[in-house]
Design an enzyme around this catalytic site. Sequence first.
Site, PDB file in Angstrom:
ATOM      1  N   LYS A  38       0.838  -1.202   0.000  1.00 17.93           N
ATOM      2  CA  LYS A  38       0.000   0.000   0.000  1.00 17.93           C
ATOM      3  C   LYS A  38       0.878   1.258   0.000  1.00 17.93           C
ATOM      4  CE  LYS A  38      -0.400  -0.070   5.043  1.00 17.93           C
ATOM      5  NZ  LYS A  38      -1.309  -0.173   6.199  1.00 17.93           N
ATOM      6  N   TYR A 264      13.636  31.879   5.141  1.00 16.34           N
ATOM      7  CA  TYR A 264      12.424  32.546   5.589  1.00 16.34           C
ATOM      8  C   TYR A 264      12.461  32.849   7.082  1.00 16.34           C
ATOM      9  CZ  TYR A 264      10.086  31.537   1.138  1.00 16.34           C
ATOM     10  OH  TYR A 264       9.736  31.483  -0.184  1.00 16.34           O
TER      11      TYR A 264
END
Length: 369
Positions: A38, A264
């Site tokens: 999965k 940032y």
Amino acid sequence: MPKARETVLEIDLNALEHNYRYLRSKVDQSVKFMAVVKAYGYGSDVVGIAKKLVDLGADYLAVAYTSEGITLRKAGIELPILVLHPQSYNFEDLIENCLEPSLYSEYVLREFIATAEKLKQKNYPVHLKFNTGLNRLGFSETETDMVRDYLKGTESIKAATFFSHLAASEDWKEREFTLMQIHTFKRIALKLFDELGYRPLLHICNTSGLINYPEAAFDMVRSGIGLYGFGNEALEDSKLKPIGTLKTIISQIHKIEKGETVGYNRAFKAMKPTKTATLPIGHADGINRQYGNGRAGVIVNGSYAPIIGNVCMDMLMIDITGIDCEEGDEVIIFGGPQHATKFAEKGNTISYELITGISQRVKRVIVEN
């Protein structure tokens, strides 16, 4: 292996084979093996992984959702595929692609029978999931009579397996709880065997279960994370080989003067002259902000370089002061000299979240020598 020239996730099928054979050796050869693929093969390359597992002799594959199973069918995978968390909306597609559903509640059981009867199915293989303590999905022990009545009331479906899921099989402090789960599951199965008149296969062991409780292997075991090289504790990690190595390159090198800031919000401030490198990978690729500001680091030419400042969407910056490197050089995020478990721990998370979170925009490269 060739040096990276862009951000890539290298997937080593030789490591996958090693892990499969190691895990397979933990239980009797008569026990079937279900390989869980999965989430894009735990963040790798689901088709490449599935085809290798077919070649290695896996008996079943398992996915979470119907769409994942359809992807494998379109790639030519013919092995039985269990869909662990199907939704009723997808039942017709599931049947049309010969996928096998986990049925875990009266609603889902009733809806699947209605769909199977509508499509004129007979003895369509289904997997009945019982909740023995994880409390996530599954019928309770008090619902076994209801399950029996539905199964005996239709010819459209037939139970291929009964299964459950262990909650803490890696934790020896929870051994009593795990043994309780195994005992409860066995009690449910034996009751249904008697009342149905046939014997579906049984499976409860996940990776840690098959390692720590091989006596509960029953007819089949399921392994997900172990196939990808993680054993949930250090001793088992040492016996497995992580299949994925996340690599990138240095895009640009900067010389930062004392007092200058990087990134940032000016989150990094140089306390001395510093050399930094910018890498073309960021939180949109799965290396999230939690790894920034010195919490985690990467490997540059064999040396550890901490991530500095805030991780950006498409880039992050590292401190390469004192490291002999240049623009274009390869950088290892995890894999090889830096185990993904250790990298994940620095971000206060687990290997599962890290490896399954690598964005699909990161190029996958299959390696098999």
